[in-house]
Design a protein around this motif. Structure first.
Motif, short mmCIF file in Angstrom:
data_model
loop_
_atom_site.label_atom_id
_atom_site.label_comp_id
_atom_site.label_asym_id
_atom_site.label_seq_id
_atom_site.Cartn_x
_atom_site.Cartn_y
_atom_site.Cartn_z
N ASP A 7 0.81 -1.22 0.00
CA ASP A 7 0.00 0.00 0.00
C ASP A 7 0.84 1.27 0.00
OD1 ASP A 7 -2.76 -1.13 0.25
OD2 ASP A 7 -1.86 -2.00 2.06
N ARG A 8 2.03 1.21 0.58
CA ARG A 8 2.92 2.36 0.57
C ARG A 8 4.35 1.90 0.81
NH1 ARG A 8 1.02 6.82 4.57
NH2 ARG A 8 -0.99 6.24 3.74
N VAL A 9 5.28 2.80 0.50
CA VAL A 9 6.70 2.45 0.56
C VAL A 9 7.45 3.49 1.38
CG1 VAL A 9 8.82 2.37 -0.83
CG2 VAL A 9 6.77 1.16 -1.62
N PHE A 10 8.30 3.00 2.27
CA PHE A 10 9.25 3.86 2.99
C PHE A 10 10.59 3.71 2.29
CE2 PHE A 10 10.15 5.95 7.21
CZ PHE A 10 11.48 6.23 6.96
N ILE A 11 11.08 4.79 1.67
CA ILE A 11 12.33 4.72 0.93
C ILE A 11 13.50 5.00 1.87
CG2 ILE A 11 13.71 5.72 -0.93
CD1 ILE A 11 11.11 6.37 -2.39
N ALA A 12 14.31 3.96 2.11
CA ALA A 12 15.53 4.10 2.91
C ALA A 12 16.74 3.78 2.05
CB ALA A 12 15.47 3.18 4.13
N LEU A 13 16.60 4.02 0.75
CA LEU A 13 17.70 3.86 -0.18
C LEU A 13 18.50 5.15 -0.21
CD1 LEU A 13 15.66 2.26 -3.08
CD2 LEU A 13 17.44 1.07 -1.77
N HIS A 14 19.82 5.03 -0.36
CA HIS A 14 20.68 6.21 -0.46
C HIS A 14 21.43 6.17 -1.79
CE1 HIS A 14 19.64 6.52 3.67
NE2 HIS A 14 20.57 5.72 4.14
N GLY A 15 21.64 7.35 -2.35
CA GLY A 15 22.45 7.42 -3.57
C GLY A 15 21.65 7.13 -4.82
N ARG A 16 22.39 6.86 -5.89
CA ARG A 16 21.76 6.67 -7.20
C ARG A 16 20.92 5.40 -7.24
NH1 ARG A 16 26.52 8.59 -11.31
NH2 ARG A 16 27.90 7.88 -9.65
N GLY A 17 19.82 5.48 -7.98
CA GLY A 17 18.91 4.36 -8.05
C GLY A 17 17.89 4.35 -6.93
N GLY A 18 18.04 5.24 -5.95
CA GLY A 18 17.09 5.26 -4.85
C GLY A 18 16.72 6.65 -4.40
N GLU A 19 17.68 7.58 -4.57
CA GLU A 19 17.49 8.95 -4.08
C GLU A 19 17.45 9.94 -5.23
OE1 GLU A 19 19.52 11.57 -0.42
OE2 GLU A 19 20.38 9.64 -1.01
N ASP A 20 17.48 9.43 -6.47
CA ASP A 20 17.65 10.32 -7.63
C ASP A 20 16.43 10.42 -8.53
OD1 ASP A 20 17.64 7.80 -8.71
OD2 ASP A 20 19.61 7.95 -9.67
N GLU A 48 8.54 7.29 16.52
CA GLU A 48 7.62 8.37 16.15
C GLU A 48 8.08 9.08 14.89
OE1 GLU A 48 5.99 9.61 20.62
OE2 GLU A 48 7.89 10.41 19.86
N LEU A 49 9.39 9.25 14.75
CA LEU A 49 9.94 9.87 13.54
C LEU A 49 9.62 9.02 12.32
CD1 LEU A 49 11.77 11.89 12.01
CD2 LEU A 49 13.72 10.47 12.70
N CYS A 50 9.84 7.72 12.41
CA CYS A 50 9.56 6.82 11.29
C CYS A 50 8.08 6.85 10.91
CB CYS A 50 10.00 5.39 11.63
SG CYS A 50 11.78 5.18 11.73
N LEU A 51 7.22 6.88 11.93
CA LEU A 51 5.77 6.95 11.66
C LEU A 51 5.40 8.27 10.99
CD1 LEU A 51 4.06 5.40 14.82
CD2 LEU A 51 4.05 4.49 12.48
N ALA A 52 6.00 9.36 11.45
CA ALA A 52 5.70 10.67 10.87
C ALA A 52 6.13 10.72 9.40
CB ALA A 52 6.38 11.78 11.66
N ILE A 53 7.30 10.16 9.11
CA ILE A 53 7.76 10.13 7.72
C ILE A 53 6.84 9.26 6.88
CG2 ILE A 53 9.64 9.36 6.21
CD1 ILE A 53 11.57 10.05 8.56
N LEU A 54 6.47 8.10 7.41
CA LEU A 54 5.58 7.18 6.70
C LEU A 54 4.21 7.81 6.45
CD1 LEU A 54 5.29 4.33 5.49
CD2 LEU A 54 4.49 3.58 7.75
N ALA A 55 3.72 8.58 7.43
CA ALA A 55 2.42 9.23 7.28
C ALA A 55 2.43 10.24 6.13
CB ALA A 55 2.03 9.92 8.58
N GLY A 56 3.61 10.77 5.79
CA GLY A 56 3.71 11.73 4.70
C GLY A 56 3.84 11.12 3.33
N ALA A 57 3.81 9.79 3.23
CA ALA A 57 3.95 9.12 1.93
C ALA A 57 2.83 9.57 0.99
CB ALA A 57 3.89 7.61 2.11
N ARG A 58 3.20 9.85 -0.26
CA ARG A 58 2.20 10.32 -1.22
C ARG A 58 2.67 10.08 -2.64
NH1 ARG A 58 3.38 16.41 0.77
NH2 ARG A 58 4.24 15.20 2.46
#
Length: 304
Positions: A59-72, A292-302
């Motif tokens: 239903d949604r994705v938390f992106i914890a990728l860094h660098g090219r292929g994930g942050e670009d 709480e930080l992780c939940l707040a970030i996840l809540a902002g998924a769009r």
């Protein structure tokens, strides 16, 4: 079970030069989300096709990728096509923020302070670069993070070697005026600026090792600046993210000279979430636990 987010994939690992750090970030985020009852699952794009996200009903994705292929912007674009909401900045802002050269051009166009720079190529006149920017000079790949391929050059004769190292990581390399001062980082969460963190690295060298593995790098949060000065820097940081189109969360690195002049260095749209990471540290001072930080970030998924 926390059902408001549905089935969540935590994307981490990937194939970039920052894979090792992404694995550390992703595992921390995954554990935190699972601990608060989110139906979260590990997903490494280097090992599984992204289409599986759609096939398996995430239903949604938390992106914890860094660098090219994930942050670009590439993963963001794929998720847009599949209609799966994701954390962090969108396609355009992710791609732009990953490009240090174009980020600096946008900031300059908007009147935001950033160190002077030059683009380096094989036939660059090295002496002319030194004459323009002075010494020391910081040389870095335009599309890498975590200080990958970066060098502080203190002698003109070493500039070409620094370019050659950076060019192993990226075809676009920039030389940047070296700003002497305090190193600060400024996380943000949606439209809220979090407390600044002052970084004091051994020998003033905040490199890959000192960022992620050294225990003698000092992080001061609160940063110790007067409240009015910190608020002004936070406002500048929010503007620097806004003009690039960034959203959700992120972290802006900057320098502050002895006479109080700030210089924006770069922006991270999927910052580290490891034990040494600075966004969780700042969030704690603001009253947010890691979960709480992780939940707040996840809540902002769009999408979009």
């Amino acid at each position: 079970m926390n059902e408001q987010f549905g089935k969540v994939a935590v994307l981490f690992g990937g194939a970039s030069a920052e894979r090792e750090i992404s694995l550390m970030s992703g595992r921390a985020v995954l554990a935190a989300l699972q601990e608060v009852g989110v139906d979260a699952h590990a997903f490494d794009p280097a090992e599984r096709d992204l289409q599986v996200l759609k096939d398996e009903g995430f239903d949604r994705v938390f992106i914890a990728l860094h660098g090219r292929g994930g942050e670009d912007g590439t993963v963001q674009g794929a998720l847009e096509l599949m209609g799966i909401p994701y954390t962090g900045s969108g396609v355009m802002a992710s791609a732009l923020a990953m490009d240090k050269w174009r980020t600096k051009m946008v900031w300059q166009a908007c009147g935001l302070p950033t160190p002077r720079y030059a683009v380096l190529e094989a036939d660059t006149d090295w002496d002319a670069v030194v004459a323009e920017l002075g010494l020391p000079i910081f040389v870095k790949p335009a599309h890498e993070g975590s200080s990958m391929g970066a060098t502080k050059v203190t002698e003109a004769a070493h500039l070409q070697a620094a370019w050659e190292l950076a060019a192993r990581y990226d075809s676009l390399v920039i030389a940047e005026e070296f700003i002497v001062g305090e190193e600060l980082t400024a996380p943000f969460l949606e439209d809220r600026a979090l407390p600044l963190v002052r970084i004091v690295a051994p020998g003033g060298k905040y490199d890959y090792h000192n960022k992620y593995f050294a225990d003698d790098t000092r992080y001061d949060c609160p940063c110790g600046l007067p409240a009015e000065q910190e608020a002004a820097l936070q406002a500048m940081v929010l503007k620097s993210a806004r003009v690039l189109g960034c959203r959700g969360w992120g972290r802006v690195d900057l320098m502050l000279t002895a006479d109080g002049r700030p210089y924006l260095l770069e922006i991270n749209t999927a910052p580290g979430m490891t034990g040494h990471s600075l966004v969780p540290m700042s969030a704690r001072v603001a009253g947010l636990s890691f979960g709480e930080l992780c939940l707040a970030i996840l809540a902002g998924a769009r999408l979009g």
